[in-house]
Design a protein around this motif. Structure first.
Motif, PDB file in Angstrom:
ATOM      1  N   VAL A   1      11.503  -7.424  31.263  1.00 29.97           N
ATOM      2  CA  VAL A   1      11.836  -8.613  30.473  1.00 29.97           C
ATOM      3  C   VAL A   1      13.112  -9.262  30.990  1.00 29.97           C
ATOM      4  O   VAL A   1      13.188 -10.473  31.185  1.00 29.97           O
TER       5      VAL A   1
ATOM      6  N   ALA B   1       4.451 -10.608  20.045  1.00 34.59           N
ATOM      7  CA  ALA B   1       5.236 -10.388  18.830  1.00 34.59           C
ATOM      8  C   ALA B   1       5.713  -8.936  18.750  1.00 34.59           C
ATOM      9  O   ALA B   1       6.865  -8.663  18.391  1.00 34.59           O
TER      10      ALA B   1
ATOM     11  N   GLU C   1       8.580  -8.358  21.196  1.00 30.05           N
ATOM     12  CA  GLU C   1       9.879  -8.826  20.714  1.00 30.05           C
ATOM     13  C   GLU C   1      10.565  -7.734  19.899  1.00 30.05           C
ATOM     14  O   GLU C   1      11.774  -7.487  20.038  1.00 30.05           O
TER      15      GLU C   1
ATOM     16  N   ARG D   1      14.019  -5.546  21.070  1.00 31.39           N
ATOM     17  CA  ARG D   1      15.228  -5.512  20.247  1.00 31.39           C
ATOM     18  C   ARG D   1      15.645  -4.076  19.945  1.00 31.39           C
ATOM     19  O   ARG D   1      16.815  -3.715  20.066  1.00 31.39           O
TER      20      ARG D   1
ATOM     21  N   ARG E   1       4.756 -12.770  29.366  1.00 35.29           N
ATOM     22  CA  ARG E   1       5.493 -13.227  28.190  1.00 35.29           C
ATOM     23  C   ARG E   1       5.431 -12.156  27.105  1.00 35.29           C
ATOM     24  O   ARG E   1       4.428 -11.476  26.922  1.00 35.29           O
ATOM     25  N   LEU E   2       6.538 -12.008  26.359  1.00 35.89           N
ATOM     26  CA  LEU E   2       6.583 -11.035  25.277  1.00 35.89           C
ATOM     27  C   LEU E   2       5.613 -11.409  24.163  1.00 35.89           C
ATOM     28  O   LEU E   2       5.522 -12.578  23.764  1.00 35.89           O
TER      29      LEU E   2
END
Length: 293
Positions: free
Chosen positions: A15, A61, A64, A68, A58-59
């Motif tokens: 990422v 949901a 994400e 984090r 692409r990340l």
């Protein structure tokens, strides 16, 4: 659920670096090994983390959320290792330091010399970026200390280094009207701006102040180099902006350096670290030397 730290590191680097190939170089592995590690992480969690139908990937949901949480876990692991190293009484260590290009040469070069003399066994790993990128690296645990502009996010603690008024740089033959050694933002109306690149926190500070004065600036050029910005201004391209400390050392024929007013603007640099994070002996020593001046 079997989640390996190696897989978390591989995923976060994919990422962060924007792809599998650059991530592989960062973690010193093959691209296929990184891809396999991410797949294993997805299988262990039961979620697809990256949408590979687009380039770059692409990340999702779920991705994400995992990103984090992974950044927190990996940062805590780095803190754990650092704290245990000091418990063992190691004589050598590493200080991961992030500094912005603006002002670092004047403010920190003497600190480097003193630090080296006092702690010859500690390696300083220095990276230079704009404040936005440094904040991201500090948040991810990639840095022990970073030079950031105040105000900053509450997730960071900080120690002030220097506060300076902002100045505007203008070509001597420029149209803007000055009042002595200062100038109001309104006097820059219609004049293009020469700013730093997008990762520099100085940019939104200048643009917000200009808009508060009723201007809608046109940015005609962006650069990461102070000297190039000064030359562009001197050539008549537009107005540039620097803290007074940096601007005073770059005064030259054909260039005006004026303090900004209405609204006044200040540049406040601080050394920041993660709130509640572990500060190594090397980081504490650097903060002490910086505070001593």
């Amino acid at each position: 659920m079997d989640i390996k730290l190696r897989a978390l590191r591989a995923f976060t680097e994919v990422v962060r670096q924007g792809g599998f190939s650059p991530a592989a170089r960062q973690v010193f592995a093959t691209q296929s090994a990184v891809s396999k590690a991410v797949r294993q992480l997805e299988d262990a969690l039961g979620f697809m983390l990256l949408d590979r139908s687009v380039q770059p990937a692409r990340l999702t949901a779920a991705g994400e959320i995992v990103l984090r949480r992974s950044l927190v876990v990996l940062a805590e692991l780095d803190d754990l290792r650092g704290e245990l190293d000091e418990l063992r009484g190691l004589q050598r260590g590493v200080l991961r330091l992030g500094l912005p290009p603006i002002g670092s040469s004047q403010l920190f070069a003497p600190v480097f010399a003193r630090f080296r003399g006092l702690y010859p066994g500690i390696e300083v790993q220095l990276v230079e970026h704009g404040s936005r990128r440094l904040a991201e690296m500090l948040r991810a645990g990639e840095l022990d200390l970073a030079g950031l502009l105040v105000p900053m996010a509450d997730e960071f603690e900080w120690q002030s280094v220097r506060e300076e008024p902002m100045t505007v740089l203008l070509a001597e033959a420029g149209p803007a009207a000055a009042d002595g050694d200062s100038i109001a933002f309104a006097a820059l109306a219609g004049l293009p701006f020469v700013l730093f690149e997008a990762g520099f926190a100085l940019n939104p500070m200048v643009l917000d102040a200009a808009r508060a004065a009723g201007l809608e600036p046109h940015v005609v050029a962006s650069t990461s180099q102070i000297e190039f910005m000064v030359e562009l201004v001197a050539a008549g391209l537009g107005a540039g902006f620097l803290p007074r400390l940096m601007a005073q050392t770059r005064q030259r024929p054909g260039l005006r350096v004026l303090t900004l007013r209405e609204p006044a603007l200040s540049w406040h640099l601080a050394l920041a670290w993660r709130r509640g994070g572990y500060l190594s002996h090397a980081a504490r020593a650097w903060l002490e030397l910086t505070a001593a001046g």
